[in-house]
Design a protein around this motif. Structure first.
Motif, PDB file in Angstrom:
ATOM      1  N   ILE A  62       0.814  -1.219   0.000  1.00 33.76           N
ATOM      2  CA  ILE A  62       0.000   0.000   0.000  1.00 33.76           C
ATOM      3  C   ILE A  62       0.847   1.268   0.000  1.00 33.76           C
ATOM      4  O   ILE A  62       0.319   2.369   0.127  1.00 33.76           O
ATOM      5  N   CYS A  76     -11.015  -6.371   9.072  1.00 25.57           N
ATOM      6  CA  CYS A  76     -11.236  -4.967   8.726  1.00 25.57           C
ATOM      7  C   CYS A  76     -12.131  -4.277   9.745  1.00 25.57           C
ATOM      8  O   CYS A  76     -11.932  -3.101  10.066  1.00 25.57           O
ATOM      9  N   THR A 169     -15.897   4.187   2.358  1.00 31.58           N
ATOM     10  CA  THR A 169     -15.408   2.973   1.728  1.00 31.58           C
ATOM     11  C   THR A 169     -14.738   3.275   0.399  1.00 31.58           C
ATOM     12  O   THR A 169     -15.079   4.244  -0.271  1.00 31.58           O
ATOM     13  N   HIS A 170     -13.773   2.440   0.050  1.00 30.74           N
ATOM     14  CA  HIS A 170     -13.113   2.549  -1.251  1.00 30.74           C
ATOM     15  C   HIS A 170     -13.961   1.905  -2.332  1.00 30.74           C
ATOM     16  O   HIS A 170     -13.978   2.359  -3.480  1.00 30.74           O
ATOM     17  N   ASP A 200     -12.080   2.583   4.215  1.00 28.81           N
ATOM     18  CA  ASP A 200     -12.382   1.164   4.377  1.00 28.81           C
ATOM     19  C   ASP A 200     -12.006   0.452   3.080  1.00 28.81           C
ATOM     20  O   ASP A 200     -12.663   0.613   2.050  1.00 28.81           O
ATOM     21  N   ALA A 201     -10.930  -0.341   3.135  1.00 25.48           N
ATOM     22  CA  ALA A 201     -10.429  -1.023   1.935  1.00 25.48           C
ATOM     23  C   ALA A 201     -10.801  -2.503   1.922  1.00 25.48           C
ATOM     24  O   ALA A 201     -10.132  -3.310   1.277  1.00 25.48           O
ATOM     25  N   ALA A 202     -11.906  -2.862   2.593  1.00 22.88           N
ATOM     26  CA  ALA A 202     -12.292  -4.271   2.673  1.00 22.88           C
ATOM     27  C   ALA A 202     -12.479  -4.891   1.306  1.00 22.88           C
ATOM     28  O   ALA A 202     -12.111  -6.047   1.073  1.00 22.88           O
ATOM     29  N   SER A 204     -11.409  -3.424  -1.669  1.00 24.10           N
ATOM     30  CA  SER A 204     -10.498  -2.911  -2.701  1.00 24.10           C
ATOM     31  C   SER A 204      -9.092  -3.483  -2.615  1.00 24.10           C
ATOM     32  O   SER A 204      -8.464  -3.765  -3.650  1.00 24.10           O
ATOM     33  N   ILE A 205      -8.583  -3.686  -1.405  1.00 25.59           N
ATOM     34  CA  ILE A 205      -7.203  -4.160  -1.305  1.00 25.59           C
ATOM     35  C   ILE A 205      -7.099  -5.556  -1.925  1.00 25.59           C
ATOM     36  O   ILE A 205      -7.916  -6.430  -1.685  1.00 25.59           O
ATOM     37  N   LEU A 220      -5.991   3.564   6.793  1.00 22.02           N
ATOM     38  CA  LEU A 220      -6.569   2.595   5.868  1.00 22.02           C
ATOM     39  C   LEU A 220      -6.802   1.290   6.613  1.00 22.02           C
ATOM     40  O   LEU A 220      -5.862   0.690   7.142  1.00 22.02           O
ATOM     41  N   PHE A 222      -8.036  -2.663   6.497  1.00 19.59           N
ATOM     42  CA  PHE A 222      -8.107  -3.710   5.473  1.00 19.59           C
ATOM     43  C   PHE A 222      -8.146  -5.094   6.108  1.00 19.59           C
ATOM     44  O   PHE A 222      -7.618  -5.303   7.204  1.00 19.59           O
ATOM     45  N   GLY A 235      -5.969  -9.003   9.531  1.00 20.43           N
ATOM     46  CA  GLY A 235      -6.241  -7.703   8.935  1.00 20.43           C
ATOM     47  C   GLY A 235      -5.299  -6.680   9.525  1.00 20.43           C
ATOM     48  O   GLY A 235      -4.384  -7.021  10.293  1.00 20.43           O
TER      49      GLY A 235
END
Length: 411
Positions: A62, A76, A169-170, A200-202, A204-205, A220, A222, A235
């Motif tokens: 990241i 996350c 969120t992302h 919140d990259a739940a 997207s990552i 961030l 995740f 996480g």
């Protein structure tokens, strides 16, 4: 019931995990499963080194400034709670107050402002709503459009000089719709530098390249168990320099209190990163699995893999558009992660999910997906949708089987 599972629930957790993940966890438990930092023996030191390697890999993924800015946790939700409580709890307990400059130089009773969106997961909405219900914060919720896109300029306009946190969120876990968090982060720093930006990259990552510095993200959150292909119970939280300076002078306090395996003489948690946001025995076996999974993430995020997942999403969207009884929610394929939520005329999502599972061996996710605000915005509350989500291991045959089964159910 089919003897094999066609798994299309990767937005909940990825499956199957790479064999190397299982092997690493088994080997760790068999040979090295000590408590890191809690002893000077070789097993404890080896476990500590493994965890530090994981921090390094995640920081590189990241583009974090340093591995110490990655606080490991359970998932996350855990990371989001850590971040939200760290920012807002000092206001709840009267430890932190708005600067008089934020109030135009006047002294008055004014709770800090927090801005979020209506598509958020309950991991964001519930802790924020609790603070709002307790009159600790003034909560502003920015609405999305009919495709689930939140206007980044509307988010920034919702802020004022009292805003201390923006949380969004992302990518939506219901719609897959990707948000322009980079514009939000950049404009926040330009117009409201006093506000911290939590993403919140739940969803997207592992799907979308993330550069926390380029996107102006302060924190961030995740998971390790979704597109990063690791086990559940893993996480982390990235804590940037604006959120937590090198001297720990930001005022943020992690909600975990306990042992860190380091300095035990202090009556309070260490002010150094990552220890301020970690406490207790970590999920060492899970982190061993996540470290092994990181070797596969680059391949899963390769242009070929991303293109393949886009094609699978296209199959689902094309099928929906060819049947007047089916409506697909969300943005066009270029603006979404590999998630497709369907509304099917005359059928409850829960019923469809149950039939797909028991009669066809297909794992999809019906319901509200812990994001009721998003469903209210889409007009799908309270029944929700039938969600299909693909991952790096999903094949064209998997999606074809799901569509065939759906066709048989609908007749």
């Amino acid at each position: 019931m089919a003897s094999e599972v066609t798994y299309l629930d990767h937005a909940a957790t990825s499956w199957p995990k790479p064999p190397a993940v299982l092997d690493a966890m088994h080997a760790f438990l068999a040979t090295e499963a000590a408590n890191p930092g809690r002893g000077g023996h070789r097993m404890a030191l080896a476990t500590e080194r493994r965890i530090e390697r994981l921090r390094e890999r995640l920081a590189k993924l990241i583009h974090a400034e340093s591995p110490e800015r990655i606080a490991l946790g359970l998932n996350c939700t855990d990371a989001l709670n850590n971040a939200i409580h760290a920012v807002l709890r000092p206001f709840a307990h009267g430890v932190r107050h708005l600067d008089q400059a934020a109030l135009g130089g006047h002294t008055m009773s004014c709770p800090p402002g927090v801005v979020t969106t209506n598509i958020e997961h309950n991991s964001v909405l519930r802790p924020l709503q609790q603070y709002a219900d307790e009159d600790v914060i003034r909560l502003t919720v920015v609405a999305c459009d009919e495709q689930g896109v939140v206007d980044p300029d509307a988010v920034v306009r919702a802020c004022d000089s009292t805003t201390v946190l923006v949380a969004m969120t992302h990518a939506s876990n219901v719609l897959g719709t990707i948000q322009d968090v980079g514009r939000v982060g950049t404009e926040l720093r330009r117009h409201h530098p006093e506000a911290l930006f939590l993403v919140d990259a739940a969803q997207s990552i592992g799907h979308i390249p993330i550069d926390v510095q380029a996107l102006a993200i302060d924190m961030l959150a995740f998971p390790g168990h979704k597109a990063l292909l690791g086990p559940t119970g893993t996480g982390g939280l990235y804590v940037g320099p604006r959120a937590y300076g090198a001297d720990g002078a930001s005022g943020l306090i992690g909600y975990r209190q306990g042992g860190t395996g380091g300095d035990s003489t202090s009556p309070v948690m260490p002010r150094t990163l990552p220890h301020q946001f970690e406490g207790g025995t970590p999920n060492t076996v899970g982190y061993a699995g996540l470290l092994a999974a990181m070797d596969h993430v680059e391949e899963a995020m390769s242009p070929a893999s991303v293109a393949q997942q886009h094609e699978l999403v296209r199959m689902l969207l094309d099928h929906a558009s060819s049947d007047d009884r089916i409506r697909a929610l969300g943005a066009p394929i270029e603006g979404r992660t590999p998630v497709v939520s369907l509304v099917i005329e005359g059928h409850e999502p829960q019923d469809l999910g149950g039939i797909l599972d028991t009669s066809f061996g297909i794992a999809a996710r019906p319901g509200l997906h812990c994001a009721p605000g998003c469903h209210r915005a889409m007009g799908t509350f309270p029944s929700g949708t039938l969600r299909f989500s693909v991952g790096a291991s999903t094949t064209e045959g998997d999606v074809a089987a799901a569509l065939k089964a759906l066709g048989e159910i609908l007749g």
